[in-house]
Design a protein around this motif. Structure first.
Motif, PDB file in Angstrom:
ATOM      1  N   LEU A 381      78.377  57.065  74.919  1.00  0.00           N
ATOM      2  CA  LEU A 381      77.770  56.354  76.044  1.00  0.00           C
ATOM      3  C   LEU A 381      76.405  55.785  75.657  1.00  0.00           C
ATOM      4  O   LEU A 381      76.091  54.626  75.967  1.00  0.00           O
ATOM      5  N   SER A 382      75.602  56.591  74.978  1.00  0.00           N
ATOM      6  CA  SER A 382      74.291  56.113  74.537  1.00  0.00           C
ATOM      7  C   SER A 382      74.438  54.942  73.575  1.00  0.00           C
ATOM      8  O   SER A 382      73.678  53.965  73.633  1.00  0.00           O
ATOM      9  N   ASP A 383      75.423  55.043  72.689  1.00  0.00           N
ATOM     10  CA  ASP A 383      75.640  53.967  71.721  1.00  0.00           C
ATOM     11  C   ASP A 383      76.047  52.671  72.417  1.00  0.00           C
ATOM     12  O   ASP A 383      75.660  51.577  71.981  1.00  0.00           O
ATOM     13  N   ALA A 384      76.808  52.785  73.506  1.00  0.00           N
ATOM     14  CA  ALA A 384      77.207  51.587  74.251  1.00  0.00           C
ATOM     15  C   ALA A 384      75.982  50.883  74.833  1.00  0.00           C
ATOM     16  O   ALA A 384      75.886  49.644  74.805  1.00  0.00           O
ATOM     17  N   VAL A 385      75.035  51.670  75.355  1.00  0.00           N
ATOM     18  CA  VAL A 385      73.796  51.086  75.885  1.00  0.00           C
ATOM     19  C   VAL A 385      73.017  50.400  74.769  1.00  0.00           C
ATOM     20  O   VAL A 385      72.492  49.288  74.934  1.00  0.00           O
ATOM     21  N   ILE A 386      72.950  51.058  73.613  1.00  0.00           N
ATOM     22  CA  ILE A 386      72.201  50.505  72.482  1.00  0.00           C
ATOM     23  C   ILE A 386      72.859  49.219  71.973  1.00  0.00           C
ATOM     24  O   ILE A 386      72.170  48.243  71.634  1.00  0.00           O
ATOM     25  N   GLN A 387      74.177  49.213  71.921  1.00  0.00           N
ATOM     26  CA  GLN A 387      74.877  48.002  71.481  1.00  0.00           C
ATOM     27  C   GLN A 387      74.614  46.838  72.430  1.00  0.00           C
ATOM     28  O   GLN A 387      74.437  45.691  72.000  1.00  0.00           O
ATOM     29  N   TYR A 388      74.579  47.131  73.713  1.00  0.00           N
ATOM     30  CA  TYR A 388      74.283  46.086  74.694  1.00  0.00           C
ATOM     31  C   TYR A 388      72.854  45.579  74.511  1.00  0.00           C
ATOM     32  O   TYR A 388      72.590  44.369  74.579  1.00  0.00           O
ATOM     33  N   GLY A 389      71.934  46.512  74.252  1.00  0.00           N
ATOM     34  CA  GLY A 389      70.557  46.110  73.977  1.00  0.00           C
ATOM     35  C   GLY A 389      70.457  45.274  72.716  1.00  0.00           C
ATOM     36  O   GLY A 389      69.655  44.328  72.642  1.00  0.00           O
ATOM     37  N   GLY A 390      71.286  45.604  71.712  1.00  0.00           N
ATOM     38  CA  GLY A 390      71.302  44.813  70.486  1.00  0.00           C
ATOM     39  C   GLY A 390      71.765  43.390  70.727  1.00  0.00           C
ATOM     40  O   GLY A 390      71.241  42.440  70.122  1.00  0.00           O
ATOM     41  N   ALA A 391      72.750  43.247  71.622  1.00  0.00           N
ATOM     42  CA  ALA A 391      73.223  41.900  71.955  1.00  0.00           C
ATOM     43  C   ALA A 391      72.121  41.085  72.628  1.00  0.00           C
ATOM     44  O   ALA A 391      71.964  39.882  72.364  1.00  0.00           O
ATOM     45  N   ILE A 392      71.345  41.746  73.484  1.00  0.00           N
ATOM     46  CA  ILE A 392      70.220  41.057  74.128  1.00  0.00           C
ATOM     47  C   ILE A 392      69.175  40.662  73.085  1.00  0.00           C
ATOM     48  O   ILE A 392      68.636  39.544  73.110  1.00  0.00           O
ATOM     49  N   SER A 393      68.899  41.578  72.148  1.00  0.00           N
ATOM     50  CA  SER A 393      67.928  41.283  71.085  1.00  0.00           C
ATOM     51  C   SER A 393      68.360  40.067  70.274  1.00  0.00           C
ATOM     52  O   SER A 393      67.547  39.193  69.951  1.00  0.00           O
ATOM     53  N   ASP A 394      69.646  40.017  69.942  1.00  0.00           N
ATOM     54  CA  ASP A 394      70.156  38.882  69.162  1.00  0.00           C
ATOM     55  C   ASP A 394      70.046  37.574  69.937  1.00  0.00           C
ATOM     56  O   ASP A 394      69.732  36.520  69.362  1.00  0.00           O
ATOM     57  N   SER A 395      70.293  37.652  71.237  1.00  0.00           N
ATOM     58  CA  SER A 395      70.287  36.424  72.043  1.00  0.00           C
ATOM     59  C   SER A 395      68.890  35.827  72.187  1.00  0.00           C
ATOM     60  O   SER A 395      68.745  34.618  72.393  1.00  0.00           O
ATOM     61  N   ILE A 396      67.863  36.672  72.070  1.00  0.00           N
ATOM     62  CA  ILE A 396      66.490  36.161  72.200  1.00  0.00           C
ATOM     63  C   ILE A 396      65.785  36.086  70.848  1.00  0.00           C
ATOM     64  O   ILE A 396      64.586  35.799  70.788  1.00  0.00           O
ATOM     65  N   GLY A 397      66.536  36.380  69.778  1.00  0.00           N
ATOM     66  CA  GLY A 397      65.971  36.271  68.444  1.00  0.00           C
ATOM     67  C   GLY A 397      65.010  37.378  68.066  1.00  0.00           C
ATOM     68  O   GLY A 397      64.132  37.189  67.219  1.00  0.00           O
ATOM     69  N   TRP A 398      65.180  38.542  68.663  1.00  0.00           N
ATOM     70  CA  TRP A 398      64.304  39.679  68.379  1.00  0.00           C
ATOM     71  C   TRP A 398      64.934  40.506  67.264  1.00  0.00           C
ATOM     72  O   TRP A 398      66.068  40.964  67.377  1.00  0.00           O
ATOM     73  N   ASP A 399      64.218  40.706  66.181  1.00  0.00           N
ATOM     74  CA  ASP A 399      64.771  41.347  64.995  1.00  0.00           C
ATOM     75  C   ASP A 399      64.679  42.874  65.078  1.00  0.00           C
ATOM     76  O   ASP A 399      64.055  43.527  64.240  1.00  0.00           O
ATOM     77  N   VAL A 400      65.276  43.448  66.108  1.00  0.00           N
ATOM     78  CA  VAL A 400      65.379  44.906  66.234  1.00  0.00           C
ATOM     79  C   VAL A 400      66.749  45.236  66.798  1.00  0.00           C
ATOM     80  O   VAL A 400      67.433  44.373  67.357  1.00  0.00           O
ATOM     81  N   GLU A 401      67.136  46.496  66.629  1.00  0.00           N
ATOM     82  CA  GLU A 401      68.373  46.956  67.254  1.00  0.00           C
ATOM     83  C   GLU A 401      68.148  47.088  68.764  1.00  0.00           C
ATOM     84  O   GLU A 401      67.087  46.730  69.272  1.00  0.00           O
ATOM     85  N   GLY A 402      69.117  47.647  69.454  1.00  0.00           N
ATOM     86  CA  GLY A 402      69.021  47.671  70.912  1.00  0.00           C
ATOM     87  C   GLY A 402      68.578  48.978  71.526  1.00  0.00           C
ATOM     88  O   GLY A 402      68.756  49.191  72.733  1.00  0.00           O
ATOM     89  N   ALA A 403      67.981  49.872  70.718  1.00  0.00           N
ATOM     90  CA  ALA A 403      67.603  51.175  71.264  1.00  0.00           C
ATOM     91  C   ALA A 403      66.442  51.084  72.246  1.00  0.00           C
ATOM     92  O   ALA A 403      66.204  52.019  73.009  1.00  0.00           O
ATOM     93  N   TRP A 404      65.716  49.971  72.243  1.00  0.00           N
ATOM     94  CA  TRP A 404      64.653  49.783  73.232  1.00  0.00           C
ATOM     95  C   TRP A 404      65.220  49.821  74.647  1.00  0.00           C
ATOM     96  O   TRP A 404      64.574  50.320  75.572  1.00  0.00           O
ATOM     97  N   LEU A 405      66.447  49.324  74.804  1.00  0.00           N
ATOM     98  CA  LEU A 405      67.086  49.360  76.124  1.00  0.00           C
ATOM     99  C   LEU A 405      67.420  50.794  76.512  1.00  0.00           C
ATOM    100  O   LEU A 405      67.302  51.177  77.682  1.00  0.00           O
ATOM    101  N   PHE A 406      67.826  51.595  75.528  1.00  0.00           N
ATOM    102  CA  PHE A 406      68.112  53.006  75.793  1.00  0.00           C
ATOM    103  C   PHE A 406      66.860  53.716  76.297  1.00  0.00           C
ATOM    104  O   PHE A 406      66.929  54.535  77.224  1.00  0.00           O
ATOM    105  N   ALA A 407      65.703  53.408  75.698  1.00  0.00           N
ATOM    106  CA  ALA A 407      64.448  54.022  76.142  1.00  0.00           C
ATOM    107  C   ALA A 407      64.123  53.623  77.576  1.00  0.00           C
ATOM    108  O   ALA A 407      63.671  54.452  78.379  1.00  0.00           O
ATOM    109  N   ILE A 408      64.372  52.364  77.914  1.00  0.00           N
ATOM    110  CA  ILE A 408      64.123  51.902  79.288  1.00  0.00           C
ATOM    111  C   ILE A 408      65.061  52.601  80.263  1.00  0.00           C
ATOM    112  O   ILE A 408      64.652  53.042  81.349  1.00  0.00           O
ATOM    113  N   VAL A 409      66.337  52.714  79.883  1.00  0.00           N
ATOM    114  CA  VAL A 409      67.313  53.391  80.744  1.00  0.00           C
ATOM    115  C   VAL A 409      66.922  54.853  80.943  1.00  0.00           C
ATOM    116  O   VAL A 409      66.996  55.387  82.058  1.00  0.00           O
ATOM    117  N   LYS A 410      66.486  55.504  79.867  1.00  0.00           N
ATOM    118  CA  LYS A 410      66.041  56.896  79.967  1.00  0.00           C
ATOM    119  C   LYS A 410      64.853  57.027  80.910  1.00  0.00           C
ATOM    120  O   LYS A 410      64.789  57.953  81.736  1.00  0.00           O
TER     121      LYS A 410
END
Length: 460
Positions: A381-410
């Motif tokens: 489940l956590s990985d699914a959130v991170i993958q979704y965050g990664g997709a957002i990062s890619d769409s805005i050109g941010w060179d990081v994985e998506g774990a920032w979204l996991f931190a926000i969700v937490k």
């Protein structure tokens, strides 16, 4: 007649809460379910071993533990074992809180401090397992979820020893009772800590060429902190004192081995050496949650002190008063100290502060580890959130994985949980349930968060 007495008189007109010695229907049902599952599991292992173990529990439970303890390390969770662990955790909370309540064990802030120390001990040991310190004969004892069962056995043992020694002297006032308690309990706790060192840590010295300075320093600090904690918890019940003292001592012993790993790294089973020690993640992972908890404590400490002086516990109804009665007299109880002071007082309680710190620590540690240190997430489940965050990062050109979204969700999740928690009122008989719910949240939040920051700092 005082306002509190008037309120109490009105509440007495309602049906009282179920006595603490009696089990609720849910507690009875869950106890029967756990016993039935235990019996069925035992019968299955004896008479249908191939189906139950070889085709069932072994690939779902045991093989991931073996993989985690092996060279590849850090095996991922599956939906199946995640569901089993979740049910087991919830069932344990319900069954054990009923048991602890009927045994009249303490469920106060002092016991919470002790349990927090035990939760911290788990990741300290787990990081050493990540560093391949423990030999293969025992390293499976330090893999989740077995590490929590393993440490629970130590906890129960220390609790029983503390109770048996302390029951004679807890009620003896003055220096005579305190001296007799220390003379009997401290040597036993020191012997237990020495036994833990001998069983868990000492075998690792044969497998690695390590230095000794920080190990010895950790042992000295461990035994010294055990004695120091006992000395400074006078007035506590013996069970809480014993549990806290032992856990604090064990934590220092483990941290001594962390320091030794940083000073003289040893070769891991994978053939690589730990990376250089990095300290800045601790400033983020520990510093930000600590700052938030400090603010919460400042907000609630005055109300907590007033409520303590009034003789009530934050969020806990008076003895014999039911939730139904309290809610039925909403306007009347609005003037009661519990209702006036509990919301802010709970912000300063170890129950809330530990939950907030643990969940934020886990969120920030995951973010730093994945987005900046190339670690991976093993919970589906956590990985699914991170993958979704990664997709957002890619769409805005941010060179990081998506774990920032996991931190926000937490952070959002812990805010919601905190709000529910401070608004919630529990009957006196439910105090153990509330405490064990917090313990469960710490096991899935604080423990992995501290493990992650340990791995990041030590490079394992």
């Amino acid at each position: 007649m005082s306002s509190i007495e008037s309120i109490d008189e009105i509440l007495l007109n309602h049906q009282p809460a179920l006595p603490s010695s009696r089990l609720s229907l849910l507690e009875q049902a869950m106890t029967k379910v756990v016993l039935a599952l235990g019996i069925l599991l035992l019968l299955g292992l004896v008479f249908q071993n191939e189906m139950v173990w070889d085709d069932g529990l072994r690939p779902i439970i045991w093989e991931p533990v073996e993989a985690d303890a092996g060279e590849q390390g850090d095996a991922g969770y599956t939906p199946q074992n995640t569901a089993i662990y979740t049910f087991g955790l919830l069932a344990s909370v319900i069954v054990f809180q009923a048991l602890f309540r009927t045994l009249n064990l303490p469920a106060n802030n002092k016991m919470m401090y002790a349990l927090i120390a035990w939760v911290c001990l788990a990741p300290i040991l787990r990081v050493l397992e990540d560093a391949d310190f423990f030999p293969s004969s025992i390293d499976w004892l330090l893999i989740s979820p077995i590490i929590h069962l393993h440490l629970a056995a130590w906890l129960f043992g220390i609790g029983i020893i503390s109770h048996l020694v302390g029951k004679r002297w807890d009620d003896v006032e003055g220096d005579f009772g305190e001296l007799n308690l220390r003379i009997r309990l401290v040597p036993l706790l020191c012997f237990a800590l020495l036994a833990m060192w001998g069983l868990l840590f000492r075998p690792g010295y044969l497998a690695h060429e390590t230095g000794t300075f920080w190990i010895i320093a950790g042992l000295i600090l461990g035994f010294g902190s055990l004695i120091f904690t006992m000395h400074n918890t006078r007035g506590w019940d013996s069970i809480s004192r014993g549990l806290l003292s032992f856990a604090v001592g064990a934590c220092f012993v483990g941290l001594g081995h962390w320091a030794q790993l940083a000073s003289t790294p040893w070769l891991q089973e994978s053939g690589r050496m730990p990376n250089e020690v990095v300290l800045w993640p601790a400033l983020v992972v520990l510093g930000i949650p600590a700052l938030i908890c400090y603010v919460l404590y400042r907000i609630g400490k005055d109300d907590a002190q007033q409520l303590k002086l009034s003789g009530f516990e934050a969020g806990v109804l008076p003895e014999g008063v039911s939730i139904k009665a309290w809610e039925a007299e909403e306007k009347v109880v609005s003037k009661h100290p519990i209702e006036l002071l509990s919301n802010k007082a709970l912000l300063a309680s170890p129950l809330v502060l530990a939950m907030v710190f643990g969940q934020l620590c886990d969120g920030f540690a995951t973010m730093v580890g994945i987005d900046y240190f190339d670690y991976s997430e093993k919970h589906p489940l956590s990985d699914a959130v991170i993958q979704y965050g990664g997709a957002i990062s890619d769409s805005i050109g941010w060179d990081v994985e998506g774990a920032w979204l996991f931190a926000i969700v937490k952070a959002a999740l812990v805010a919601i949980i905190t709000y529910i928690f401070i608004e919630m009122r529990v009957e006196k008989r439910q105090a153990h349930l509330r405490m064990l719910i917090v313990l469960a949240v710490l096991i899935v939040g604080l423990a992995p968060g501290l493990r992650d920051i340990g791995r990041l700092m030590l490079g394992v």
